[in-house]
Scaffold this active site. Sequence first.
Site, PDB file in Angstrom:
ATOM      1  N   SER A   1       0.860  -1.186   0.000  1.00 36.48           N
ATOM      2  CA  SER A   1       0.000   0.000   0.000  1.00 36.48           C
ATOM      3  C   SER A   1       0.891   1.228   0.000  1.00 36.48           C
ATOM      4  O   SER A   1       2.063   1.166   0.402  1.00 36.48           O
ATOM      5  CB  SER A   1      -0.897  -0.010   1.244  1.00 36.48           C
ATOM      6  OG  SER A   1      -1.530   1.244   1.428  1.00 36.48           O
TER       7      SER A   1
ATOM      8  N   TYR B   1      -2.084  -0.770  10.807  1.00 35.76           N
ATOM      9  CA  TYR B   1      -2.102  -1.022   9.363  1.00 35.76           C
ATOM     10  C   TYR B   1      -0.815  -0.510   8.714  1.00 35.76           C
ATOM     11  O   TYR B   1      -0.183  -1.217   7.914  1.00 35.76           O
ATOM     12  CB  TYR B   1      -3.322  -0.356   8.731  1.00 35.76           C
ATOM     13  CG  TYR B   1      -3.500  -0.673   7.266  1.00 35.76           C
ATOM     14  CD1 TYR B   1      -4.109  -1.860   6.858  1.00 35.76           C
ATOM     15  CD2 TYR B   1      -3.048   0.205   6.282  1.00 35.76           C
ATOM     16  CE1 TYR B   1      -4.255  -2.164   5.513  1.00 35.76           C
ATOM     17  CE2 TYR B   1      -3.201  -0.090   4.929  1.00 35.76           C
ATOM     18  CZ  TYR B   1      -3.805  -1.274   4.551  1.00 35.76           C
ATOM     19  OH  TYR B   1      -3.943  -1.573   3.220  1.00 35.76           O
TER      20      TYR B   1
END
Length: 342
Positions: free
Chosen positions: A198, A211
Amino acid sequence: MNIILEFFVVTFKVLWAFVVAAAKWFMRAKEKSVAGQVCLITGAGSGMGRLFALEFARRRARLVLWDINTQSNEETAGMVRHIYREISEEAVVAAQKAGHGEEEVLPPYNLQVHAYTCDVSDRENVYKTAERVCKEVGEVSVLVNNAGVVSGHHLLECPDELIERTMMVNCHAHFWTTKAFLPKMLELNHGHIVTIASSLGLFSTAGVEDYCASKFGAVGFHESLSHELKAAEKDGIKTTLICPYLVDTGMFRGCRIRKEIEQFLPPLKPDYCVKQAMRAILTDQPMICTPRLMYMVTLMKSILPFEAVVCMYRFLGADKCMYPFIAQRKQATNNNEAKNEI
């Protein structure tokens, strides 16, 4: 070699690498074939994992689908089988046009899809399922580490078990799957390992510490593995790191940057993101950030003072972009708890 001479050789190679990289921005590289190769995708039951499965199926790869949700994983397998049937029908039509009968047509590349229920956060479950895959399907040539989760809580409000699960699924699982399938790739000097990370594995934002940490870990793992393969001179094994901006899969529903900026930088459509990633994989591109603006953001984050980065974040509305998402998740949790009490 004399160190001064070696320095000039290295300098030339570095500059040449820039030339080659620049040329690739303008010249369309030829895509390699994955037809008949075994491709394993984790988190294949939904979102980008499902789209990756369909893209690889269209290119006639043999699919192995892993997901913790058996039902959604079987739904993806059904979609893949439909694509395989279309490919077989096209082969029959092409054969008939060439004057052959249907009975003379062999199924192209013996296309098959195999769905396995697997919790990638469970190391033993990964190893046992990997053994089944090798026995029942064959050796994996393309490994796509795609499975991912998000807790959706501020750090001090996030239960420890959710933090641990985020780290296990988004980061630790990459170790277990790679350890399961890399030995055969090394033996054959052939394979491709894809890490779906990501943009939040390259730069961070507030409210999603677990995350970001997990994706930073996945990026670090991937880069170190890539260097290890280069050091071992296993050039037949390729690696591709995928770092997309916010993808509109519902995973971060509610996330918002500044309205005026979002018009120019909206969440990515999943189809677009996967097609760009597939292009990178099939041309052996080491890394891709989508959109390309993310390269600039990563560079600026690396060279600017921290306070300057904070100013930029506040201007873009990226400093608290996850807060609406977290608030929605918290409200949904409270509503579910209220229903259970009734």
